[in-house]
Design a protein around this motif. Structure first.
Motif: not given
Length: 100
Positions: A21-25, A27-35, A72-79
């Motif tokens: 679930a953490i990795v799913d979040g 990927e959806k909320n951090f990695h997929s939004k990166q250039d 630095l991104d809160e969407n990656a903190a739990s990972f």
């Protein structure tokens, strides 16, 4: 194309389902939004209690930029908090050829 290969273990308090679930979040909320992000594949080595993450990026510069922002991104903190940092090993390699 740049391939990043990361091997890691989680801290003991994290179950398999929680980590998925953490990795799913992530990927959806951090990695997929990166250039430059192309895709991520997650593999599990149950025998050794280890995870393997394979990512593809358009360029090494874009990968490096995303990696710096990740801490630095809160969407990656739990990972980041779920990882046993002493076990994290990373390889960054250029793709030479692909067969399909």
């Amino acid at each position: 194309m740049i391939t990043e290969i990361v091997t890691m273990k989680t801290i003991e308090d994290i179950s398999r389902e929680e980590f998925l679930a953490i990795v799913d979040g992530l990927e959806k909320n951090f990695h997929s939004k990166q250039d430059g992000f192309v895709d991520t594949e997650l593999l599990e080595d149950k025998k050794n209690g280890q995870w393997l993450m394979i990512q593809h990026w358009d360029s090494a510069e874009q990968l490096k930029s995303a990696s710096q922002r990740m801490f630095l991104d809160e969407n990656a903190a739990s990972f980041i908090q779920a990882l046993d940092r002493t076990t994290v090993k990373m390889q960054i390699l250029p793709q030479i050829k692909i067969w399909g």
